[in-house]
Design a protein around this motif. Structure first.
Motif, PDB file in Angstrom:
ATOM      1  N   GLN A  15       0.798  -1.233   0.000  1.00 15.50           N
ATOM      2  CA  GLN A  15       0.000   0.000   0.000  1.00 15.50           C
ATOM      3  C   GLN A  15       0.829   1.280   0.000  1.00 15.50           C
ATOM      4  O   GLN A  15       0.319   2.345   0.332  1.00 15.50           O
ATOM      5  CB  GLN A  15      -0.974   0.018   1.188  1.00 15.50           C
ATOM      6  CG  GLN A  15      -1.852  -1.202   1.283  1.00 15.50           C
ATOM      7  CD  GLN A  15      -2.718  -1.419   0.056  1.00 15.50           C
ATOM      8  OE1 GLN A  15      -3.316  -0.489  -0.451  1.00 15.50           O
ATOM      9  NE2 GLN A  15      -2.779  -2.645  -0.425  1.00 15.50           N
ATOM     10  N   VAL A  16       2.113   1.195  -0.335  1.00 12.75           N
ATOM     11  CA  VAL A  16       2.930   2.405  -0.395  1.00 12.75           C
ATOM     12  C   VAL A  16       3.393   2.700  -1.827  1.00 12.75           C
ATOM     13  O   VAL A  16       3.976   3.740  -2.084  1.00 12.75           O
ATOM     14  CB  VAL A  16       4.167   2.324   0.537  1.00 12.75           C
ATOM     15  CG1 VAL A  16       3.741   2.185   1.982  1.00 12.75           C
ATOM     16  CG2 VAL A  16       5.098   1.215   0.127  1.00 12.75           C
ATOM     17  N   PRO A  53       7.007  11.142  -0.748  1.00 10.06           N
ATOM     18  CA  PRO A  53       5.539  11.141  -0.714  1.00 10.06           C
ATOM     19  C   PRO A  53       4.967  12.182  -1.660  1.00 10.06           C
ATOM     20  O   PRO A  53       5.609  13.177  -1.984  1.00 10.06           O
ATOM     21  CB  PRO A  53       5.224  11.492   0.740  1.00 10.06           C
ATOM     22  CG  PRO A  53       6.424  12.212   1.231  1.00 10.06           C
ATOM     23  CD  PRO A  53       7.599  11.631   0.490  1.00 10.06           C
ATOM     24  N   LEU A  54       3.760  11.921  -2.094  1.00  9.15           N
ATOM     25  CA  LEU A  54       3.028  12.881  -2.916  1.00  9.15           C
ATOM     26  C   LEU A  54       2.423  13.939  -1.994  1.00  9.15           C
ATOM     27  O   LEU A  54       2.429  13.791  -0.775  1.00  9.15           O
ATOM     28  CB  LEU A  54       1.947  12.162  -3.720  1.00  9.15           C
ATOM     29  CG  LEU A  54       2.473  11.067  -4.663  1.00  9.15           C
ATOM     30  CD1 LEU A  54       1.315  10.324  -5.301  1.00  9.15           C
ATOM     31  CD2 LEU A  54       3.403  11.646  -5.704  1.00  9.15           C
ATOM     32  N   SER A  55       1.887  14.971  -2.563  1.00 12.71           N
ATOM     33  CA  SER A  55       1.419  16.109  -1.771  1.00 12.71           C
ATOM     34  C   SER A  55       0.324  15.750  -0.762  1.00 12.71           C
ATOM     35  O   SER A  55       0.242  16.366   0.300  1.00 12.71           O
ATOM     36  CB  SER A  55       0.922  17.225  -2.683  1.00 12.71           C
ATOM     37  OG  SER A  55      -0.195  16.778  -3.437  1.00 12.71           O
ATOM     38  N   GLN A  56      -0.494  14.777  -1.057  1.00  6.69           N
ATOM     39  CA  GLN A  56      -1.610  14.457  -0.173  1.00  6.69           C
ATOM     40  C   GLN A  56      -1.387  13.220   0.693  1.00  6.69           C
ATOM     41  O   GLN A  56      -2.293  12.790   1.407  1.00  6.69           O
ATOM     42  CB  GLN A  56      -2.886  14.253  -1.008  1.00  6.69           C
ATOM     43  CG  GLN A  56      -3.300  15.484  -1.780  1.00  6.69           C
ATOM     44  CD  GLN A  56      -3.631  16.658  -0.879  1.00  6.69           C
ATOM     45  OE1 GLN A  56      -4.348  16.525   0.102  1.00  6.69           O
ATOM     46  NE2 GLN A  56      -3.074  17.830  -1.193  1.00  6.69           N
ATOM     47  N   ASN A  57      -0.184  12.629   0.640  1.00  6.38           N
ATOM     48  CA  ASN A  57       0.002  11.420   1.443  1.00  6.38           C
ATOM     49  C   ASN A  57       1.304  11.402   2.249  1.00  6.38           C
ATOM     50  O   ASN A  57       1.783  10.346   2.622  1.00  6.38           O
ATOM     51  CB  ASN A  57      -0.107  10.171   0.565  1.00  6.38           C
ATOM     52  CG  ASN A  57       1.021  10.019  -0.413  1.00  6.38           C
ATOM     53  OD1 ASN A  57       1.891  10.879  -0.514  1.00  6.38           O
ATOM     54  ND2 ASN A  57       1.025   8.934  -1.152  1.00  6.38           N
ATOM     55  N   ALA A  58       1.827  12.554   2.563  1.00  8.04           N
ATOM     56  CA  ALA A  58       3.066  12.626   3.351  1.00  8.04           C
ATOM     57  C   ALA A  58       2.894  11.988   4.734  1.00  8.04           C
ATOM     58  O   ALA A  58       3.857  11.473   5.299  1.00  8.04           O
ATOM     59  CB  ALA A  58       3.524  14.072   3.480  1.00  8.04           C
ATOM     60  N   TYR A  59       1.689  11.983   5.263  1.00  7.17           N
ATOM     61  CA  TYR A  59       1.425  11.376   6.569  1.00  7.17           C
ATOM     62  C   TYR A  59       1.736   9.884   6.584  1.00  7.17           C
ATOM     63  O   TYR A  59       2.024   9.304   7.633  1.00  7.17           O
ATOM     64  CB  TYR A  59      -0.032  11.606   6.993  1.00  7.17           C
ATOM     65  CG  TYR A  59      -1.027  10.845   6.143  1.00  7.17           C
ATOM     66  CD1 TYR A  59      -1.479   9.593   6.533  1.00  7.17           C
ATOM     67  CD2 TYR A  59      -1.502  11.375   4.940  1.00  7.17           C
ATOM     68  CE1 TYR A  59      -2.383   8.878   5.755  1.00  7.17           C
ATOM     69  CE2 TYR A  59      -2.404  10.682   4.165  1.00  7.17           C
ATOM     70  CZ  TYR A  59      -2.830   9.433   4.569  1.00  7.17           C
ATOM     71  OH  TYR A  59      -3.720   8.742   3.793  1.00  7.17           O
ATOM     72  N   LYS A  60       1.743   9.257   5.420  1.00  5.38           N
ATOM     73  CA  LYS A  60       1.990   7.818   5.356  1.00  5.38           C
ATOM     74  C   LYS A  60       3.423   7.456   5.730  1.00  5.38           C
ATOM     75  O   LYS A  60       3.679   6.329   6.140  1.00  5.38           O
ATOM     76  CB  LYS A  60       1.654   7.281   3.969  1.00  5.38           C
ATOM     77  CG  LYS A  60       0.168   7.274   3.689  1.00  5.38           C
ATOM     78  CD  LYS A  60      -0.133   6.615   2.369  1.00  5.38           C
ATOM     79  CE  LYS A  60      -1.629   6.611   2.116  1.00  5.38           C
ATOM     80  NZ  LYS A  60      -1.947   5.934   0.849  1.00  5.38           N
ATOM     81  N   LEU A  63       3.281   6.646   9.273  1.00  5.73           N
ATOM     82  CA  LEU A  63       2.547   5.397   9.448  1.00  5.73           C
ATOM     83  C   LEU A  63       3.434   4.194   9.147  1.00  5.73           C
ATOM     84  O   LEU A  63       3.387   3.189   9.862  1.00  5.73           O
ATOM     85  CB  LEU A  63       1.315   5.366   8.538  1.00  5.73           C
ATOM     86  CG  LEU A  63       0.203   6.364   8.849  1.00  5.73           C
ATOM     87  CD1 LEU A  63      -0.917   6.242   7.826  1.00  5.73           C
ATOM     88  CD2 LEU A  63      -0.324   6.165  10.250  1.00  5.73           C
TER      89      LEU A  63
END
Length: 80
Positions: A15-16, A53-60, A63
């Motif tokens: 999922q990454v 990370p892409l702009s909307q998934n840096a939080y991953k 995680l």
């Protein structure tokens, strides 16, 4: 494992990326060490070294660090 020491490791993240991603740096960080909270955290950090990370998934990124650490600790039943 060779006793309490990691003889060889595979860390594969789902999922990454479009396909499962082998975290080679995390694997290298584990070999020759005993799994402790500290070594598991180090492997988690290594797993995301070089992450873009892409702009909307840096939080991953955070995680993934925590997921790798928890999975390693669960594998050897060490408390964080």
């Amino acid at each position: 494992m060779r006793g309490n020491t990691v003889a060889a490791a595979k860390v594969v993240l789902g999922q990454v990326a479009p396909t499962p991603w082998e975290a080679l740096e995390a694997e290298k960080a584990l070999v020759g060490k005993t799994i402790t909270a500290e070594s598991a955290e180090e492997a988690g950090k290594a797993a995301v070294s070089g992450a873009q990370p892409l702009s909307q998934n840096a939080y991953k990124v955070q995680l993934v660090k925590v997921a790798v650490k928890r999975a390693l600790l669960e594998a050897v039943k060490v408390k964080a």
